[in-house]
Design a protein around this motif. Structure first.
Motif, PDB file in Angstrom:
ATOM      1  N   VAL A 155       0.838  -1.200   0.000  1.00 20.22           N
ATOM      2  CA  VAL A 155       0.000   0.000   0.000  1.00 20.22           C
ATOM      3  C   VAL A 155       0.876   1.255   0.000  1.00 20.22           C
ATOM      4  N   GLY A 156       2.018   1.219   0.671  1.00 20.06           N
ATOM      5  CA  GLY A 156       2.936   2.349   0.587  1.00 20.06           C
ATOM      6  C   GLY A 156       3.529   2.493  -0.805  1.00 20.06           C
ATOM      7  N   GLY A 157       3.799   1.359  -1.464  1.00 23.64           N
ATOM      8  CA  GLY A 157       4.374   1.393  -2.795  1.00 23.64           C
ATOM      9  C   GLY A 157       3.481   2.033  -3.835  1.00 23.64           C
ATOM     10  N   LEU A 158       2.156   1.984  -3.627  1.00 25.20           N
ATOM     11  CA  LEU A 158       1.256   2.658  -4.558  1.00 25.20           C
ATOM     12  C   LEU A 158       1.510   4.161  -4.576  1.00 25.20           C
ATOM     13  N   PHE A 159       1.644   4.742  -3.389  1.00 23.78           N
ATOM     14  CA  PHE A 159       1.932   6.175  -3.327  1.00 23.78           C
ATOM     15  C   PHE A 159       3.342   6.466  -3.814  1.00 23.78           C
ATOM     16  N   GLY A 160       4.261   5.538  -3.548  1.00 26.57           N
ATOM     17  CA  GLY A 160       5.605   5.707  -4.075  1.00 26.57           C
ATOM     18  C   GLY A 160       5.609   5.734  -5.593  1.00 26.57           C
ATOM     19  N   SER A 161       4.792   4.878  -6.209  1.00 25.27           N
ATOM     20  CA  SER A 161       4.727   4.854  -7.673  1.00 25.27           C
ATOM     21  C   SER A 161       4.154   6.160  -8.218  1.00 25.27           C
ATOM     22  N   GLU A 162       3.166   6.716  -7.527  1.00 27.57           N
ATOM     23  CA  GLU A 162       2.606   7.983  -7.981  1.00 27.57           C
ATOM     24  C   GLU A 162       3.605   9.126  -7.793  1.00 27.57           C
ATOM     25  N   GLY A 163       4.404   9.036  -6.727  1.00 30.28           N
ATOM     26  CA  GLY A 163       5.453  10.025  -6.551  1.00 30.28           C
ATOM     27  C   GLY A 163       6.481   9.955  -7.674  1.00 30.28           C
ATOM     28  N   LEU A 164       6.853   8.745  -8.072  1.00 27.89           N
ATOM     29  CA  LEU A 164       7.796   8.592  -9.186  1.00 27.89           C
ATOM     30  C   LEU A 164       7.224   9.169 -10.480  1.00 27.89           C
ATOM     31  N   HIS A 165       5.947   8.919 -10.720  1.00 33.40           N
ATOM     32  CA  HIS A 165       5.316   9.438 -11.934  1.00 33.40           C
ATOM     33  C   HIS A 165       5.276  10.973 -11.909  1.00 33.40           C
ATOM     34  N   SER A 166       4.927  11.538 -10.759  1.00 37.96           N
ATOM     35  CA  SER A 166       4.867  12.998 -10.656  1.00 37.96           C
ATOM     36  C   SER A 166       6.239  13.630 -10.849  1.00 37.96           C
ATOM     37  N   TRP A 167       7.260  12.967 -10.346  1.00 43.24           N
ATOM     38  CA  TRP A 167       8.617  13.513 -10.402  1.00 43.24           C
ATOM     39  C   TRP A 167       9.266  13.292 -11.774  1.00 43.24           C
ATOM     40  N   LEU A 168       9.204  12.061 -12.266  1.00 33.81           N
ATOM     41  CA  LEU A 168       9.941  11.720 -13.483  1.00 33.81           C
ATOM     42  C   LEU A 168       9.222  12.138 -14.760  1.00 33.81           C
ATOM     43  N   ILE A 169       7.908  12.041 -14.781  1.00 40.38           N
ATOM     44  CA  ILE A 169       7.153  12.271 -16.004  1.00 40.38           C
ATOM     45  C   ILE A 169       6.498  13.650 -16.022  1.00 40.38           C
ATOM     46  N   LEU A 170       5.813  13.996 -14.946  1.00 40.36           N
ATOM     47  CA  LEU A 170       5.069  15.252 -14.925  1.00 40.36           C
ATOM     48  C   LEU A 170       5.910  16.437 -14.491  1.00 40.36           C
ATOM     49  N   GLY A 171       6.974  16.180 -13.731  1.00 44.98           N
ATOM     50  CA  GLY A 171       7.808  17.272 -13.242  1.00 44.98           C
ATOM     51  C   GLY A 171       7.169  18.069 -12.124  1.00 44.98           C
ATOM     52  N   TYR A 172       6.240  17.465 -11.387  1.00 45.99           N
ATOM     53  CA  TYR A 172       5.567  18.141 -10.282  1.00 45.99           C
ATOM     54  C   TYR A 172       6.267  17.762  -8.973  1.00 45.99           C
ATOM     55  N   ALA A 173       7.213  18.588  -8.557  1.00 45.31           N
ATOM     56  CA  ALA A 173       7.981  18.256  -7.365  1.00 45.31           C
ATOM     57  C   ALA A 173       7.111  18.271  -6.107  1.00 45.31           C
ATOM     58  N   ASP A 174       6.202  19.223  -6.015  1.00 49.43           N
ATOM     59  CA  ASP A 174       5.345  19.310  -4.828  1.00 49.43           C
ATOM     60  C   ASP A 174       4.463  18.074  -4.695  1.00 49.43           C
ATOM     61  N   GLN A 175       3.867  17.662  -5.821  1.00 45.86           N
ATOM     62  CA  GLN A 175       3.010  16.487  -5.784  1.00 45.86           C
ATOM     63  C   GLN A 175       3.823  15.240  -5.473  1.00 45.86           C
ATOM     64  N   ALA A 176       5.024  15.148  -6.032  1.00 49.31           N
ATOM     65  CA  ALA A 176       5.891  14.001  -5.740  1.00 49.31           C
ATOM     66  C   ALA A 176       6.230  13.954  -4.251  1.00 49.31           C
ATOM     67  N   GLY A 177       6.493  15.121  -3.662  1.00 51.73           N
ATOM     68  CA  GLY A 177       6.782  15.161  -2.235  1.00 51.73           C
ATOM     69  C   GLY A 177       5.589  14.740  -1.396  1.00 51.73           C
ATOM     70  N   ALA A 178       4.377  15.163  -1.786  1.00 51.77           N
ATOM     71  CA  ALA A 178       3.175  14.764  -1.053  1.00 51.77           C
ATOM     72  C   ALA A 178       2.976  13.256  -1.111  1.00 51.77           C
ATOM     73  N   CYS A 179       3.209  12.664  -2.286  1.00 50.84           N
ATOM     74  CA  CYS A 179       3.074  11.212  -2.424  1.00 50.84           C
ATOM     75  C   CYS A 179       4.131  10.492  -1.589  1.00 50.84           C
ATOM     76  N   ALA A 180       5.348  11.049  -1.541  1.00 47.33           N
ATOM     77  CA  ALA A 180       6.398  10.430  -0.749  1.00 47.33           C
ATOM     78  C   ALA A 180       6.061  10.458   0.742  1.00 47.33           C
ATOM     79  N   VAL A 181       5.472  11.557   1.189  1.00 49.49           N
ATOM     80  CA  VAL A 181       5.037  11.646   2.590  1.00 49.49           C
ATOM     81  C   VAL A 181       4.002  10.573   2.895  1.00 49.49           C
ATOM     82  N   ALA A 182       3.027  10.420   1.997  1.00 55.40           N
ATOM     83  CA  ALA A 182       1.990   9.407   2.203  1.00 55.40           C
ATOM     84  C   ALA A 182       2.579   8.005   2.164  1.00 55.40           C
ATOM     85  N   ALA A 183       3.517   7.768   1.244  1.00 56.03           N
ATOM     86  CA  ALA A 183       4.126   6.445   1.112  1.00 56.03           C
ATOM     87  C   ALA A 183       4.862   6.034   2.377  1.00 56.03           C
ATOM     88  N   CYS A 184       5.538   6.977   3.004  1.00 54.15           N
ATOM     89  CA  CYS A 184       6.287   6.664   4.229  1.00 54.15           C
ATOM     90  C   CYS A 184       5.384   6.635   5.459  1.00 54.15           C
TER      91      CYS A 184
END
Length: 224
Positions: A155-184
């Protein structure tokens, strides 16, 4: 004269009543899971407009939807003994989310657009709902460490995957950080011991790229 051994045994009336009551409770539980899912589907649609960035994007998140199936499994774990019923409840909760989200988009926001993505998410709900419903039950009651830790990592990995997508593909650093917080936060909050928390975080790190490849690989093919 009929021999005693050939006399059919009648099922006692109390047993029949208990069986019928059990079926009624099971049907009520399934109906409540689906209805609650519809309500949360509407809520996630609304939250996209209510929450500030980047948290508003988490409302439009497959991870959040899967957490609902996870929470459904965790809630039912001490009440429902059969994990297969919990898996079905998780599927109904996820299907309800899709119906509520796109139903409100159609009726309350002027249209949901193409039917392609609603159908895709319905198919995903039929896969992720049972998986994460079971994971929630395992995290809550399983005596096996690997099941508890694996469920938290998944369940944490799902948010981690969304963080990777936001960071690597969309370039949304804020959204990637929010997903990383949720993942941890999920493994840290839901684990029973510090050992499980550490293993759950490790599982999250391992599951994140796997979930990213699986989920976004499918979505990218459909979008392309």
């Amino acid at each position: 004269m009929t021999s005693p051994s050939s006399t059919p045994l009648a099922t006692p009336a109390p047993v029949l009543r208990q069986s019928a009551a059990g079926r009624d409770r099971a049907m009520l539980t399934m109906g409540l899971c689906a209805a609650t899912g519809i309500g949360f589907g509407v809520l996630t649609n609304l939250l996209q407009g209510w929450l500030p960035w980047p948290w508003s994007q988490l409302a439009n998140s497959g991870g959040v939807w899967s957490v609902f199936a996870f929470a459904t499994g965790a809630f039912l774990a001490p009440r429902v003994g059969d994990v297969r019923r919990i898996a079905v409840a998780g599927a109904l909760a996820e299907i309800g989310l899709v119906v509520g989200y796109y139903g409100y988009a159609e009726l309350g926001r002027g249209g949901m657009g193409s039917l392609v993505f609603p159908l895709v998410w319905l198919v995903m709900a039929c896969v992720s709902g049972p998986l994460f419903g079971t994971a929630g039950a395992w995290a809550r009651r399983s005596p096996l460490l690997w099941r508890r830790v694996g469920s938290l990592g998944a369940v944490g990995g799902l948010f981690g995957s969304e963080g990777l997508h936001s960071w690597l593909i969309l370039g949304y650093a804020d959204q990637a950080g929010a997903c990383a917080v949720a993942a941890c936060a999920l493994p840290l909050a839901l684990a029973r011991t510090w050992r499980e928390r550490g293993l759950g975080l490790a599982g999250t790190v391992l599951a994140s790229p796997v979930a990213y490849a699986a989920v976004y690989g499918v979505l990218d093919r459909i979008s392309g």
